[in-house]
Design a protein around this motif. Structure first.
Motif, PDB file in Angstrom:
ATOM      1  N   VAL A  31       0.910  -1.081  -0.131  1.00 59.90           N
ATOM      2  CA  VAL A  31      -0.102   0.036  -0.014  1.00 59.90           C
ATOM      3  C   VAL A  31       1.021   1.099   0.037  1.00 59.90           C
ATOM      4  O   VAL A  31       2.035   1.275   0.914  1.00 59.90           O
ATOM      5  CB  VAL A  31      -0.874   0.130   1.239  1.00 59.90           C
ATOM      6  CG1 VAL A  31      -1.296   1.361   1.845  1.00 59.90           C
ATOM      7  CG2 VAL A  31      -2.102  -1.108   0.999  1.00 59.90           C
ATOM      8  N   THR A  32       0.801   2.185  -0.887  1.00 58.57           N
ATOM      9  CA  THR A  32       1.387   3.509  -1.152  1.00 58.57           C
ATOM     10  C   THR A  32       0.830   4.577  -1.374  1.00 58.57           C
ATOM     11  O   THR A  32      -0.270   4.394  -2.181  1.00 58.57           O
ATOM     12  CB  THR A  32       2.720   3.113  -1.689  1.00 58.57           C
ATOM     13  OG1 THR A  32       3.721   4.291  -1.688  1.00 58.57           O
ATOM     14  CG2 THR A  32       2.266   2.787  -3.152  1.00 58.57           C
ATOM     15  N   HIS A  33       1.059   5.743  -1.069  1.00 59.46           N
ATOM     16  CA  HIS A  33       0.442   6.804  -1.713  1.00 59.46           C
ATOM     17  C   HIS A  33       1.680   7.558  -2.906  1.00 59.46           C
ATOM     18  O   HIS A  33       1.245   8.460  -3.246  1.00 59.46           O
ATOM     19  CB  HIS A  33       0.150   8.048  -0.473  1.00 59.46           C
ATOM     20  CG  HIS A  33       1.191   8.471   0.032  1.00 59.46           C
ATOM     21  ND1 HIS A  33       1.714   8.032   1.224  1.00 59.46           N
ATOM     22  CD2 HIS A  33       1.956   9.677  -0.147  1.00 59.46           C
ATOM     23  CE1 HIS A  33       2.784   8.602   1.528  1.00 59.46           C
ATOM     24  NE2 HIS A  33       2.883   9.814   0.733  1.00 59.46           N
ATOM     25  N   ILE A  34       2.837   6.835  -2.908  1.00 56.57           N
ATOM     26  CA  ILE A  34       3.707   7.489  -3.787  1.00 56.57           C
ATOM     27  C   ILE A  34       3.475   6.646  -5.139  1.00 56.57           C
ATOM     28  O   ILE A  34       4.147   5.426  -5.250  1.00 56.57           O
ATOM     29  CB  ILE A  34       4.962   7.122  -3.236  1.00 56.57           C
ATOM     30  CG1 ILE A  34       5.212   7.781  -1.619  1.00 56.57           C
ATOM     31  CG2 ILE A  34       6.256   7.897  -4.091  1.00 56.57           C
ATOM     32  CD1 ILE A  34       6.393   7.301  -1.250  1.00 56.57           C
ATOM     33  N   ILE A  35       3.123   7.215  -6.267  1.00 54.72           N
ATOM     34  CA  ILE A  35       2.815   6.637  -7.435  1.00 54.72           C
ATOM     35  C   ILE A  35       3.992   5.919  -8.075  1.00 54.72           C
ATOM     36  O   ILE A  35       3.895   4.833  -8.471  1.00 54.72           O
ATOM     37  CB  ILE A  35       1.987   7.652  -8.324  1.00 54.72           C
ATOM     38  CG1 ILE A  35       0.608   7.941  -7.642  1.00 54.72           C
ATOM     39  CG2 ILE A  35       1.682   6.915  -9.756  1.00 54.72           C
ATOM     40  CD1 ILE A  35       0.066   9.240  -8.243  1.00 54.72           C
ATOM     41  N   GLU A  36       4.892   6.695  -8.112  1.00 55.56           N
ATOM     42  CA  GLU A  36       6.218   6.322  -8.593  1.00 55.56           C
ATOM     43  C   GLU A  36       6.621   4.886  -8.213  1.00 55.56           C
ATOM     44  O   GLU A  36       7.298   4.067  -8.763  1.00 55.56           O
ATOM     45  CB  GLU A  36       7.285   7.364  -8.698  1.00 55.56           C
ATOM     46  CG  GLU A  36       7.151   8.470  -9.626  1.00 55.56           C
ATOM     47  CD  GLU A  36       6.301   9.659  -8.645  1.00 55.56           C
ATOM     48  OE1 GLU A  36       5.821   9.154  -7.813  1.00 55.56           O
ATOM     49  OE2 GLU A  36       6.386  10.797  -9.250  1.00 55.56           O
ATOM     50  N   GLU A  37       6.436   4.769  -7.003  1.00 53.36           N
ATOM     51  CA  GLU A  37       6.730   3.749  -6.047  1.00 53.36           C
ATOM     52  C   GLU A  37       6.223   2.468  -6.654  1.00 53.36           C
ATOM     53  O   GLU A  37       6.526   1.204  -6.895  1.00 53.36           O
ATOM     54  CB  GLU A  37       6.725   3.685  -4.729  1.00 53.36           C
ATOM     55  CG  GLU A  37       7.035   2.742  -3.717  1.00 53.36           C
ATOM     56  CD  GLU A  37       7.069   3.244  -2.254  1.00 53.36           C
ATOM     57  OE1 GLU A  37       7.794   3.870  -1.743  1.00 53.36           O
ATOM     58  OE2 GLU A  37       6.065   2.821  -1.542  1.00 53.36           O
TER      59      GLU A  37
END
Lengths: 252, 162
Positions: free
Chosen positions: A194-200
């Motif tokens: 789960v992430t809010h960093i799209i590039e990640e």
């Protein structure tokens, strides 16, 4: 049979003004060997969804199937890595890693052996007797990762694992995670991050699930067909990042 | 043994160094330090420490404010984790400060010293640098490279492998 299937999963919590709906009718499947990223703005219920998958809380309605069977409690095939690392400050690195094994009833000599294997895999050799406060954030998260891997989960759940880290540390840990996931002698071949960093998400995952908030609902399920290792300077990388960004933005 | 001068080491995490090497590799092996700091939202002062550390380890060079990935740096990011630790270990042994501490520990019967004694040595060798900070960096790098260990409970700073 899919590894994991969510069928019309919704989750609501009691709230001062009535009922707060956090997840709304989420359905998707995860196949064996997939690395899935879940992205969305804060408050879209990403972390709640992960907790439901792990069996830490039940959905209000809908079903979670793991290998075809409905889960009705903590799923011992899963292990979780947390944004806050969640280490015990009074325990050494080694004892922190062994703790999760103890909780699963593994015998002391086996615990020690297993902890040793995963300490080695994540590059923590030399830090066994250090305490968390002696460690940088990056080292702390390596402990969090080793602790999760040591239980040899079929499915690794990661809740914003790199969000509390500075950029250079996050770059290093993402690379290390990919190396671990791709190495043949690792028991874990399924990851949901789960992430809010799209590039990640674009850098790591085979598939990206995009959630919108208020309440959290699935708005897109995208396959990432970029070859690995992925180059952030490539046009295809940026095109996909932009696409995910606009999917989130449209519904914000 | 060749004489190597004893210089202070920057208060820097090795994880940052690897992050810098990955970033440089992504950018074709060379970029402006200022630009990297800006793009990564990293304080320029902190990035300078990372550049300096990577340079003393032989992983980059820093001509005219640029950072250039050197062959050893490229080798580091292409290595698996334990190989990477080995490269760092060899590099640390060649730094004056670490070589001095290795010699000092070898001269002890049980190959260990208390933190207090190490702090005294650091204060004598590098009077302009706070020894506590230097000790914690030495321990962190030393642990990573499996060159030094430190047991806080026993207050024992020791040679990890010999």
């Amino acid at each position: 049979m899919a590894l994991l299937e969510l069928r019309n999963v919704s989750k609501s919590f009691p709230h001062a003004a009535g009922i707060l709906r956090v997840l709304d009718n989420i359905s998707f499947t995860v196949e064996h060997g997939e690395f899935v990223a879940v992205v969305g703005p804060s408050g879209c219920g990403k972390s709640t969804m992960l907790r439901i998958i792990n069996g830490l809380m039940p959905p209000s309605s809908g079903q979670v199937l793991y290998r075809g069977r409905q889960i009705d409690g903590i799923n011992l095939d899963c292990a979780m890595v947390f944004q806050s690392f969640a280490l015990m400050p009074w325990l050494t690195v080694k004892a922190n890693i062994e703790l999760g094994l103890e909780a699963r009833g593994i015998a002391p000599d086996q615990r020690e052996k297993r902890a040793g294997v995963y300490i080695d895999k994540v590059g923590l050799d030399g830090f066994e007797e250090a305490y968390p406060r002696e460690l940088s954030g990056g080292m702390k998260q390596r402990v969090g990762l080793a602790r999760a891997l040591a239980v040899e989960p079929q499915l690794l759940l990661m809740d914003e694992p790199f969000s509390a880290l500075d950029a250079l540390t996050a770059i290093t840990l993402r690379e290390e995670l990919l190396d671990i996931w791709q190495s043949a002698d690792m028991p874990v071949h399924n990851i949901i991050i789960v992430t809010h960093i799209i590039e990640e998400a674009v850098e790591l995952a085979d598939r990206i699930l995009v959630l919108a908030s208020g309440p959290g609902r699935l708005v897109a399920d995208l396959k990432v067909n970029l070859p690995r290792p992925r180059d952030r300077r490539k046009e295809a990388f940026n095109a996909l990042t932009d696409k995910v960004f606009s999917l989130i933005e449209e519904r914000a | 043994m060749a004489y190597s001068p004893i210089n202070p080491i920057p208060d820097c995490q090795l994880t940052w160094v690897f992050g810098l090497l990955e970033t440089l590799d992504d950018r074709g092996g060379r970029d402006d330090g200022y630009k990297i700091a800006r793009d990564l939202n990293f304080k320029f002062g902190d990035l300078l420490k990372v550049m300096k550390t990577a340079e003393i380890l032989g992983f980059v060079s820093t001509p005219d404010g640029d950072v250039v990935l050197e062959p050893l740096g490229k080798q580091v990011i292409e290595s698996e984790i334990n190989q990477r630790k080995l490269i760092v270990r060899e590099r640390l042994k060649s730094l004056g400060l670490f070589a001095y501490l290795v010699r000092l520990l070898r001269a002890q019967e049980d190959r260990s010293l208390t933190r207090e004694v190490v702090l005294e040595h650091l204060a004598m060798l590098l009077p302009n640098d706070p020894p506590e900070k230097m000790f914690s960096t030495v321990v962190n790098w030393g642990r990573y490279a499996e060159l030094f260990g430190y047991n806080k409970d026993e207050d024992r700073f020791y040679l990890d492998q010999d």
